[in-house]
Design a protein around this motif. Structure first.
Motif, mmCIF file in Angstrom:
data_model
loop_
_atom_site.group_PDB
_atom_site.id
_atom_site.type_symbol
_atom_site.label_atom_id
_atom_site.label_comp_id
_atom_site.label_asym_id
_atom_site.label_seq_id
_atom_site.Cartn_x
_atom_site.Cartn_y
_atom_site.Cartn_z
ATOM 1 N N CYS A 134 15.097 -33.964 0.822
ATOM 2 C CA CYS A 134 14.499 -33.157 -0.250
ATOM 3 C C CYS A 134 14.461 -31.664 0.075
ATOM 4 O O CYS A 134 14.022 -30.859 -0.739
ATOM 5 C CB CYS A 134 13.088 -33.623 -0.600
ATOM 6 N N GLY A 135 14.914 -31.276 1.279
ATOM 7 C CA GLY A 135 14.915 -29.872 1.665
ATOM 8 C C GLY A 135 13.893 -29.518 2.711
ATOM 9 O O GLY A 135 13.841 -28.376 3.167
ATOM 10 N N HIS A 160 20.405 -30.801 1.936
ATOM 11 C CA HIS A 160 19.384 -30.449 0.943
ATOM 12 C C HIS A 160 18.658 -29.140 1.268
ATOM 13 O O HIS A 160 17.782 -28.740 0.497
ATOM 14 C CB HIS A 160 18.309 -31.543 0.886
ATOM 15 N N LYS A 188 22.848 -28.918 -5.634
ATOM 16 C CA LYS A 188 22.178 -28.391 -4.445
ATOM 17 C C LYS A 188 21.653 -26.974 -4.721
ATOM 18 O O LYS A 188 21.751 -26.442 -5.822
ATOM 19 C CB LYS A 188 23.138 -28.405 -3.255
ATOM 20 N N HIS A 297 15.070 -29.051 -2.699
ATOM 21 C CA HIS A 297 16.207 -29.570 -3.471
ATOM 22 C C HIS A 297 15.735 -30.644 -4.440
ATOM 23 O O HIS A 297 16.195 -30.716 -5.583
ATOM 24 C CB HIS A 297 17.261 -30.133 -2.526
#
Length: 386
Positions: A134-135, A160, A188, A297
């Motif tokens: 998820c970043g 991400h 992205k 992300h």
């Protein structure tokens, strides 16, 4: 339909790509090196090697680190299949480490426990691939310390996470890893349509990935077997691939990079607004760790089915029917038919499977409006009503 993610293309992006179309080089020109330098300088890495996808970058990162038959690569089961497939491309074997139930990233305690067992059994991994889901960065200092203790190499799958930070520096500076991988797929943080990049502080790793990216061919006389026969001359010195990024893709990337930090800041604003709007609904919202500044992300919620709340699958179907293009990230890799055929089975990684049963990715992209966000939350509230 409000999608879960989408690209943001401006006139500046279009102009940058058109300028390349009108130039002398559509591939193997000056823009790819410019893009590589731009990303490396932004995140604080010494070297960058752009490629046609993050999957290609993962593959070449494994090869550059010497992964091959008889070796093992460990990664998270909650990721896209490419994080595991890269090992199989090299003839190595794959295993997984269960996730942390709060961050959904690879669990450091589970990794430490598994490494201790593997050392006793003589089957330590050659490479570990933590995935910044998820970043949000994994706990890279702890993973780096385990790498020093047990002697494995580290590839950060940061597909991400470009624009995210760990301990106040950008993900991609490779402080605790050998190589970091970014993705530039359209959903992205920034996009080159398709594309990826490997970052490293090791010049030998960068040189080898650059060689493998382009068929294993060199024009450098210093690397040739014997003397060069002239300016036209080249030699294939390794079995490489055509994993090059085009000039058009790189031009789009250069233009998009100018908006990287504002994009991530906007994603944080959207996430904070979701947090407030969802506070009174029976869902779990993302947990931020003190060490990490997520690139966001994805914005993943978890729905636990009960007498008062429908199961995730029901809520998902209701949201799609209401015009909200939610998605699920990801189906645990070990449950895929291909990996089941390798011997993995349901129940192997219970935290990953529990997460999968409850996870929904809500729409998250910089141009998502407050009105659209309100529509998403209203649809979710209705979907959770039995």
């Amino acid at each position: 339909m409000i999608p879960y993610g989408r690209q943001d293309i401006t006139q500046a992006d279009v102009d940058a790509v058109v300028a390349v179309l009108q130039s002398d080089f559509l591939t193997q020109g000056p823009v790819v090196p410019r893009f590589e330098r731009m990303v490396a300088d932004h995140v604080g890495a010494s070297h960058a090697v752009a490629m046609n996808s993050a999957t290609s970058a993962l593959h070449l990162a494994c090869l550059a680190l010497g992964l091959g038959p008889g070796d093992r690569l460990w990664t998270s089961p909650v990721t896209f299949v490419a994080s595991a497939n890269c090992a199989l491309y090299c003839g190595a074997t794959v295993d997984f480490v269960d996730i942390d139930p709060d961050t959904y990233n690879l669990s450091v305690p589970a990794l430490a426990e598994k490494l201790a067992r593997a050392e006793a059994e003589g089957c330590l991994p050659r490479i570990v691939v933590p995935v910044h889901l998820c970043g949000q960065s994994c706990d890279m200092a702890a993973i780096g310390a385990l790498a020093e203790q047990y002697g494995f190499r580290v590839i950060e799958d940061a597909s991400h996470a470009i624009g995210g930070k760990y301990r106040d520096t950008y993900v991609g500076d490779c402080r605790y890893s050998d190589i970091t991988i970014f993705s530039f797929h359209p959903v992205k943080i920034v996009t080159t349509a398709e594309g990826g990049m490997a970052l490293t502080n090791d010049p030998a790793l960068a040189e080898r990935m650059a060689l493998l990216r382009s068929h294993g061919i060199t024009r450098d006389p210093a690397r040739m077997d014997g003397d060069s026969e002239g300016d036209w001359y080249y030699q294939q010195i390794e079995l490489g691939f055509n994993y090059r990024m085009t000039e058009l893709q790189a031009a789009l990337g250069v233009s998009q990079m100018a908006r990287l930090d504002p994009y991530v800041a906007r994603r944080h604003a959207i996430a904070e607004r979701y947090d407030a709007l969802l506070a009174h609904l029976p869902v779990a919202t993302p947990i931020r760790t003190a060490d990490a500044y997520s690139a966001f992300h994805l914005y993943v919620i978890r729905i636990s089915g009960s007498d008062a709340t429908p199961a995730r699958a029901t809520a998902f179907a209701r949201l799609r029917a209401a015009g909200v293009g939610v998605n699920v990230h990801y189906i645990p890799v070990h449950t895929q038919p291909f990996y089941r055929a390798l011997g993995f089975a349901a129940g192997d990684y219970p935290q990953a499977e529990r997460y999968y049963a409850e996870a929904i990715s809500l729409p998250m992209y910089p141009t998502l409006s407050e009105q659209q966000q309100d529509m998403v939350v209203a649809a979710l509230r209705q979907a959770l009503t039995t």
